[in-house]
Scaffold this motif. Structure first.
Motif, PDB file in Angstrom:
ATOM      1  N   PHE A 425       0.835  -1.205   0.000  1.00  0.00           N
ATOM      2  CA  PHE A 425       0.000   0.000   0.000  1.00  0.00           C
ATOM      3  C   PHE A 425       0.870   1.257   0.000  1.00  0.00           C
ATOM      4  N   ASN A 426       1.944   1.246   0.791  1.00  0.00           N
ATOM      5  CA  ASN A 426       2.836   2.410   0.832  1.00  0.00           C
ATOM      6  C   ASN A 426       3.532   2.623  -0.507  1.00  0.00           C
ATOM      7  N   GLU A 427       3.916   1.521  -1.159  1.00  0.00           N
ATOM      8  CA  GLU A 427       4.526   1.638  -2.485  1.00  0.00           C
ATOM      9  C   GLU A 427       3.521   2.220  -3.481  1.00  0.00           C
ATOM     10  N   ARG A 428       2.289   1.736  -3.401  1.00  0.00           N
ATOM     11  CA  ARG A 428       1.234   2.237  -4.285  1.00  0.00           C
ATOM     12  C   ARG A 428       0.999   3.732  -4.037  1.00  0.00           C
ATOM     13  N   ARG A 429       0.977   4.112  -2.779  1.00  0.00           N
ATOM     14  CA  ARG A 429       0.748   5.516  -2.415  1.00  0.00           C
ATOM     15  C   ARG A 429       1.864   6.396  -2.982  1.00  0.00           C
ATOM     16  N   SER A 430       3.118   5.965  -2.763  1.00  0.00           N
ATOM     17  CA  SER A 430       4.262   6.737  -3.241  1.00  0.00           C
ATOM     18  C   SER A 430       4.269   6.841  -4.759  1.00  0.00           C
ATOM     19  N   ALA A 431       3.976   5.733  -5.437  1.00  0.00           N
ATOM     20  CA  ALA A 431       3.970   5.739  -6.901  1.00  0.00           C
ATOM     21  C   ALA A 431       2.876   6.655  -7.440  1.00  0.00           C
ATOM     22  N   LEU A 432       1.712   6.643  -6.790  1.00  0.00           N
ATOM     23  CA  LEU A 432       0.592   7.479  -7.231  1.00  0.00           C
ATOM     24  C   LEU A 432       0.933   8.959  -7.090  1.00  0.00           C
ATOM     25  N   ILE A 433       1.524   9.332  -5.961  1.00  0.00           N
ATOM     26  CA  ILE A 433       1.911  10.729  -5.746  1.00  0.00           C
ATOM     27  C   ILE A 433       2.925  11.165  -6.797  1.00  0.00           C
ATOM     28  N   SER A 434       3.964  10.344  -6.995  1.00  0.00           N
ATOM     29  CA  SER A 434       5.016  10.697  -7.951  1.00  0.00           C
ATOM     30  C   SER A 434       4.463  10.845  -9.366  1.00  0.00           C
ATOM     31  N   ALA A 435       3.603   9.902  -9.768  1.00  0.00           N
ATOM     32  CA  ALA A 435       3.043   9.958 -11.117  1.00  0.00           C
ATOM     33  C   ALA A 435       2.180  11.206 -11.314  1.00  0.00           C
ATOM     34  N   ALA A 436       1.414  11.567 -10.279  1.00  0.00           N
ATOM     35  CA  ALA A 436       0.508  12.710 -10.398  1.00  0.00           C
ATOM     36  C   ALA A 436       1.247  14.036 -10.415  1.00  0.00           C
ATOM     37  N   VAL A 437       2.230  14.207  -9.515  1.00  0.00           N
ATOM     38  CA  VAL A 437       2.888  15.517  -9.407  1.00  0.00           C
ATOM     39  C   VAL A 437       3.955  15.738 -10.480  1.00  0.00           C
ATOM     40  N   THR A 438       4.309  14.696 -11.221  1.00  0.00           N
ATOM     41  CA  THR A 438       5.243  14.878 -12.330  1.00  0.00           C
ATOM     42  C   THR A 438       4.544  14.792 -13.695  1.00  0.00           C
ATOM     43  N   GLY A 439       3.225  14.636 -13.675  1.00  0.00           N
ATOM     44  CA  GLY A 439       2.449  14.629 -14.908  1.00  0.00           C
ATOM     45  C   GLY A 439       2.552  13.341 -15.703  1.00  0.00           C
ATOM     46  N   LYS A 440       2.996  12.270 -15.083  1.00  0.00           N
ATOM     47  CA  LYS A 440       3.048  10.988 -15.796  1.00  0.00           C
ATOM     48  C   LYS A 440       1.639  10.445 -16.065  1.00  0.00           C
ATOM     49  N   ILE A 441       0.696  10.906 -15.271  1.00  0.00           N
ATOM     50  CA  ILE A 441      -0.711  10.560 -15.504  1.00  0.00           C
ATOM     51  C   ILE A 441      -1.530  11.863 -15.517  1.00  0.00           C
ATOM     52  N   ASP A 442      -2.595  11.865 -16.270  1.00  0.00           N
ATOM     53  CA  ASP A 442      -3.488  13.024 -16.378  1.00  0.00           C
ATOM     54  C   ASP A 442      -4.771  12.716 -15.614  1.00  0.00           C
ATOM     55  N   VAL A 443      -4.936  13.376 -14.473  1.00  0.00           N
ATOM     56  CA  VAL A 443      -6.088  13.075 -13.613  1.00  0.00           C
ATOM     57  C   VAL A 443      -7.119  14.189 -13.643  1.00  0.00           C
ATOM     58  N   ARG A 444      -7.026  15.107 -14.580  1.00  0.00           N
ATOM     59  CA  ARG A 444      -7.920  16.268 -14.587  1.00  0.00           C
ATOM     60  C   ARG A 444      -9.388  15.899 -14.744  1.00  0.00           C
ATOM     61  N   ASN A 445      -9.672  14.813 -15.439  1.00  0.00           N
ATOM     62  CA  ASN A 445     -11.063  14.439 -15.686  1.00  0.00           C
ATOM     63  C   ASN A 445     -11.550  13.295 -14.813  1.00  0.00           C
ATOM     64  N   ILE A 446     -10.768  12.925 -13.802  1.00  0.00           N
ATOM     65  CA  ILE A 446     -11.181  11.851 -12.901  1.00  0.00           C
ATOM     66  C   ILE A 446     -11.944  12.458 -11.726  1.00  0.00           C
TER      67      ILE A 446
END
Length: 446
Positions: A425-446
């Motif tokens: 869960f901690n790995e998932r949390r860290s990966a999600l934060i990193s992906a979102a704040v570096t723009g690796k994923i686009d979450v604007r429409n979620i």
């Protein structure tokens, strides 16, 4: 949850950051925030008008939250109050600490009026970027990597300067995107945090069940219909009628360890492994980092550990006082420090004695006989030798040990599964934060 990527990316200019959305900016943190250093305690205010105010320390600033039940105060002048006062929206970051928590922090919401901060806590004040965005970025794996590579390190501790913090490459999307991404992260990390909390609660329940199972078996036995008698020890209560109760000193000897720092100049010495408190955990030994010590040749025989010794720590946190494990001779010619006792049984099995020392009644005994300061405690070898030890017949000891090996194995298996789940869960949390704040994923429409 399905997420997409942005249409266009460009190189950020930093290998550890990689590509970022083309319409985002990458600039040093100092362009979007000011870093306010804190005040050191102990300044001379003699002859000046001062006022006592709350004083935020490193211990108060945790990773993602504040601990404010133990606030210190400090006497400061009006000028210092104005200079160091925290403002709502400040992103608090610790200058140092454990290497894996360097730069940890959270947002100051104005929880306490007229509060200032110490020199080991930075107040990063956003200018042109939201506090929420800045907090997510500085807590990301990329920022933590940056802080660690720029820090001064000693053993497992590290510290970073305000100058290096100001040079952190900050990824900055448009303000409306900052709001969308922070809302996404608030929502998704809250779900993960709930799952982690559930697993942590399970760990607590499993630990309680483990100790309760051990305590009942070693003090009451496995037969619920057996006749009982008064043990003669008020806080131990009744034990099976056919069991004995002896003080530890009659069935074992307690070997104290060697103190480090003895003068061995002009003496013949040898270098040997040296077991410390950190090596002796509750129920197992952590032998991946065993120190070496120079001792006089004749001291080896005096302090050498023998297979079957029950190792017990002299002190530590309240809930770990007397914790230990059985030494199986894992390392040849290994000795132990003075804060680790080697209890050498001669009238009881090592396995039985080890279970007794981890039971509730033994832990209660150690606590009631210990010297205590703040949240630490220590116990003497003299008091350990007076521990009442319940002794079933040898055959019954073996039956109970076999039962507990099976039951504890099941509980330990569940415990390991819960720990692995928390890690994932901690790995998932860290990966999600990193992906979102570096723009690796686009979450604007979620």
């Amino acid at each position: 949850m399905s997420v997409s990527q942005y249409a266009d990316y460009e190189d950020s200019g930093f290998d550890w950051l990689g590509k970022v959305p083309a319409h985002w900016e990458v600039a040093p943190l100092k362009r979007y925030a000011a870093v306010q250093t804190g005040i050191a305690k102990g300044k001379d205010n003699e002859g000046k008008n001062t006022v006592a105010v709350p004083y935020l320390r490193v211990a108060n600033v945790q990773d993602g939250h504040l601990v404010l039940h133990d606030m210190a105060t400090i006497d400061v002048t009006a000028d210092a109050m104005s200079r160091y006062r925290l403002r709502p929206g400040d992103v608090l970051m610790n200058e140092g600490g454990d290497a894996d928590k360097l730069g940890r922090g959270c947002i100051w919401q104005g929880e306490i009026a007229d509060c200032i901060h110490q020199n080991h806590v930075f107040a990063v004040r956003p200018q042109g970027v939201s506090s929420e965005w800045l907090n997510w970025v500085t807590s990301s794996a990329g920022a933590q990597f940056y802080f660690l590579t720029r820090s001064k390190q000693s053993t497992n501790l590290a510290s970073i300067s305000s100058t290096n913090i100001m040079e952190l490459p900050l990824v900055v999307p448009p303000i409306d995107e900052q709001a969308s991404i922070t809302a996404f992260l608030d929502r998704e990390t809250a779900k993960i945090d709930t799952l982690i909390a559930e697993q942590e609660k399970l760990l607590t329940l499993l630990a309680e069940k483990r100790q309760a199972t051990i305590s009942h078996a070693v003090t009451k036995g496995l037969n619920p219909d057996v006749s009982m008698k008064d043990s003669g020890v008020e806080w131990l209560g009744e034990v099976p009628e056919h069991w004995d109760v002896n003080r530890l000193k009659f069935i074992a000897s307690v070997q104290t360890g060697i103190a480090k720092g003895k003068d061995t100049a002009d003496k013949e010495t040898i270098a040997i492994p040296y077991l410390r408190v950190a090596n002796v955990q509750d129920g197992y030994l952590a032998l991946d980092d065993v120190a070496i010590i120079e001792i006089e040749v004749e001291q080896l025989e005096r302090y050498r550990l023998a297979p079957g010794d029950v190792l017990m720590n002299e002190g530590g946190d309240f809930d770990k006082l007397g914790r230990g494990a059985v030494w199986r001779g894992e390392i040849a010619d290994c000795i132990h420090q003075n804060h680790v006792f080697a209890v050498r049984p001669h009238g009881v099995s090592s396995e039985w004695l080890n279970l007794i020392t981890s039971s509730r009644y033994a832990q209660f005994y150690f606590m009631s006989r210990s010297k205590q300061s703040t949240n630490l405690a220590s116990i003497s070898s003299t008091n350990i030798m007076e521990l009442p030890v319940v002794l079933p017949p040898q055959s019954e000891q073996r039956t109970i040990l076999a039962f507990l090996k099976s039951e504890i194995g099941k509980l330990d298996s569940l415990t390991n599964r819960a720990k692995r789940a928390i890690g994932l869960f901690n790995e998932r949390r860290s990966a999600l934060i990193s992906a979102a704040v570096t723009g690796k994923i686009d979450v604007r429409n979620i």
